[in-house]
Design a protein around this motif. Structure first.
Motif, PDB file in Angstrom:
ATOM      1  N   LEU A  47       0.818  -1.222   0.000  1.00  0.00           N
ATOM      2  CA  LEU A  47       0.000   0.000   0.000  1.00  0.00           C
ATOM      3  C   LEU A  47       0.852   1.272   0.000  1.00  0.00           C
ATOM      4  N   ALA A  48       2.014   1.214   0.637  1.00  0.00           N
ATOM      5  CA  ALA A  48       2.872   2.401   0.718  1.00  0.00           C
ATOM      6  C   ALA A  48       3.408   2.811  -0.651  1.00  0.00           C
ATOM      7  N   ALA A  49       3.433   1.864  -1.584  1.00  0.00           N
ATOM      8  CA  ALA A  49       3.987   2.155  -2.911  1.00  0.00           C
ATOM      9  C   ALA A  49       2.976   2.846  -3.830  1.00  0.00           C
ATOM     10  N   ILE A  50       1.725   2.894  -3.433  1.00  0.00           N
ATOM     11  CA  ILE A  50       0.690   3.486  -4.296  1.00  0.00           C
ATOM     12  C   ILE A  50       0.831   5.009  -4.314  1.00  0.00           C
ATOM     13  N   GLU A  51       0.898   5.551  -5.503  1.00  0.00           N
ATOM     14  CA  GLU A  51       0.952   7.003  -5.677  1.00  0.00           C
ATOM     15  C   GLU A  51      -0.338   7.553  -6.263  1.00  0.00           C
ATOM     16  N   LYS A  52      -1.082   6.689  -6.964  1.00  0.00           N
ATOM     17  CA  LYS A  52      -2.290   7.158  -7.635  1.00  0.00           C
ATOM     18  C   LYS A  52      -3.335   6.051  -7.688  1.00  0.00           C
ATOM     19  N   ILE A  53      -4.601   6.438  -7.466  1.00  0.00           N
ATOM     20  CA  ILE A  53      -5.733   5.537  -7.645  1.00  0.00           C
ATOM     21  C   ILE A  53      -6.469   5.965  -8.902  1.00  0.00           C
ATOM     22  N   ASP A  54      -6.528   5.075  -9.880  1.00  0.00           N
ATOM     23  CA  ASP A  54      -7.204   5.360 -11.147  1.00  0.00           C
ATOM     24  C   ASP A  54      -8.519   4.582 -11.179  1.00  0.00           C
ATOM     25  N   THR A  55      -9.631   5.307 -11.143  1.00  0.00           N
ATOM     26  CA  THR A  55     -10.957   4.671 -11.056  1.00  0.00           C
ATOM     27  C   THR A  55     -11.623   4.475 -12.414  1.00  0.00           C
ATOM     28  N   ARG A  56     -10.973   4.858 -13.502  1.00  0.00           N
ATOM     29  CA  ARG A  56     -11.641   4.883 -14.815  1.00  0.00           C
ATOM     30  C   ARG A  56     -12.109   3.506 -15.280  1.00  0.00           C
ATOM     31  N   CYS A  57     -11.410   2.458 -14.877  1.00  0.00           N
ATOM     32  CA  CYS A  57     -11.789   1.110 -15.326  1.00  0.00           C
ATOM     33  C   CYS A  57     -12.518   0.313 -14.242  1.00  0.00           C
TER      34      CYS A  57
END
Length: 387
Positions: A168-178
């Motif tokens: 989880l610490a590596a996540i920089e962006k959440i992309d909800t488009r798909c």
């Protein structure tokens, strides 16, 4: 004499259905003409799917999914008797029971399989869901489930992160488009007895992480990662899961449902009691017998025996609890219509021995309870003879 038998499973030993049958046998040994109604229940943990399917004459649909450790496992979802409602149990796809002894991996365990079950059910035409959250081996905040449903969790290089709460610490962006668009047009009833928030000393990592194999250092990492995850979610959805009640359920998947799904959370046992139409059986009942493997002060936090007793006493029907083990603090249950709490263990034995003999121990205990509790009534019904 009308008796309702509404136990949970005795985990590792008997299912709720098997427990109810054993208790019923004991009741009939004491008084064969007793009218008994077997209503096995659950609290949103293991066995909830089986209980609801059995109660509604539904069926099971098998699916192969990614298990908590990333390997393929055989899972399933339930279809209730109405043919329209799908039941998904976290433990079936992402549960502790799927992890071999000594292989718990709280930093790596994933809820991806739970997302696959939801996706398959959507593909099969379902839009009404009951989700049972108990028994998970995971602490990933529901990230894996969301990934399986199309949410992109991207690192600083724009690549998708791997499985588990350690990522989880590596996540920089959440992309909800798909993210699967069918979800917003579906409804999700979340069955859980957990009210913990997502982060902090009372959050998912600190309270439940150790049960899933987390060391003190792991707990610290997971909680910090979960805070980062909650910050990202708040930025995308406007929903702060940090201190939200129930967000910490099942390693944080409760929060994922609250943030990304049209979901309603209810106490698990209440959901099950409604589906088995428990209240409709209470009229003119003399007694309710319930139980589960371990009963102690924690039972009062919303476990099956408490929920059953609360429902029963609302109609002035008393309850008796049978348990494999009775711990400290059971006295609080007496405030909720519980008459007494009984351990089924009748002589010194190991845990292994007791688990092998659970059915016969339940039968004997139930018989003795009925003989004691209904002594005068049985004597009268049998024409004054002791039986």
């Amino acid at each position: 004499m009308k008796i309702i038998i509404a136990p949970d499973s005795f985990k590792g030993s008997l299912s709720a259905v098997e427990v109810a049958k054993a208790i019923n046998k004991g009741v009939k040994n004491a008084y064969a003409d007793a009218k008994t109604y077997l209503l096995p229940v659950a609290d949103g943990g293991e066995g909830t799917m089986e209980t609801l399917v059995a109660a509604t004459n539904g069926k099971i649909q098998e699916v192969v999914v990614v298990g908590p450790l990333g390997n393929e496992v055989k899972a399933a979802y339930g279809i209730l008797g109405d043919g329209e409602t799908c039941v998904i149990e976290m433990a079936v796809s992402s549960g502790l029971a799927l992890v071999p002894e000594g292989k718990l991996a709280p930093l790596d365990a994933t809820t991806y399989g739970a997302g696959q079950l939801i996706k398959q059910a959507l593909n099969d035409g379902f839009s009404s869901f009951v989700i049972a959250l108990g028994g998970s081996a995971t602490n990933d905040g529901g990230a894996g489930m969301l990934q399986a449903l199309g949410l992109k969790l991207l690192d600083k290089m724009g690549k998708e992160v791997g499985y588990g709460g350690g990522e989880l610490a590596a996540i920089e962006k959440i992309d909800t488009r798909c993210f699967d668009p069918r979800i917003k047009n579906s409804k999700f009833l979340i069955a859980s007895d957990v009210q913990n928030p997502l982060i902090g000393l009372n959050g998912a990592s600190h309270i439940f992480g150790p049960q899933k194999g987390a060391s003190p250092e792991d707990v610290k990492i997971l909680d910090e990662n979960m805070r980062h995850w909650a910050d990202l979610i708040a930025g995308v959805t406007g929903i702060s899961l940090h201190d939200l009640l129930g967000a910490g359920a099942a390693g944080g998947i409760g929060g994922a449902f609250q943030a990304f799904f049209p979901a309603k959370m209810e106490r698990g046992v209440d959901v099950v009691l409604e589906y088995v139409k428990f209240h409709s059986y209470l009229k003119d009942a003399d007694l309710v017998i319930t139980g589960e493997g371990q009963v102690d002060y924690q039972t009062a936090s919303g476990k099956t025996p408490l929920g059953v007793a609360q429902a029963a006493i609302s109609e002035n029907v008393p309850s008796i609890i049978l348990a494999g083990a009775v711990g400290e603090g059971v006295e609080v249950l007496y405030d909720y219509g519980v008459v007494s709490v009984h351990s089924i263990i009748d002589r010194p034995m190991t845990l292994s021995e007791s688990m092998k003999q659970t059915a016969i121990l339940l039968e004997k205990s139930a018989e003795q309870i009925i003989r004691s509790y209904f002594y005068s009534l049985i004597k009268e019904l049998e024409g004054g003879r002791l039986i």
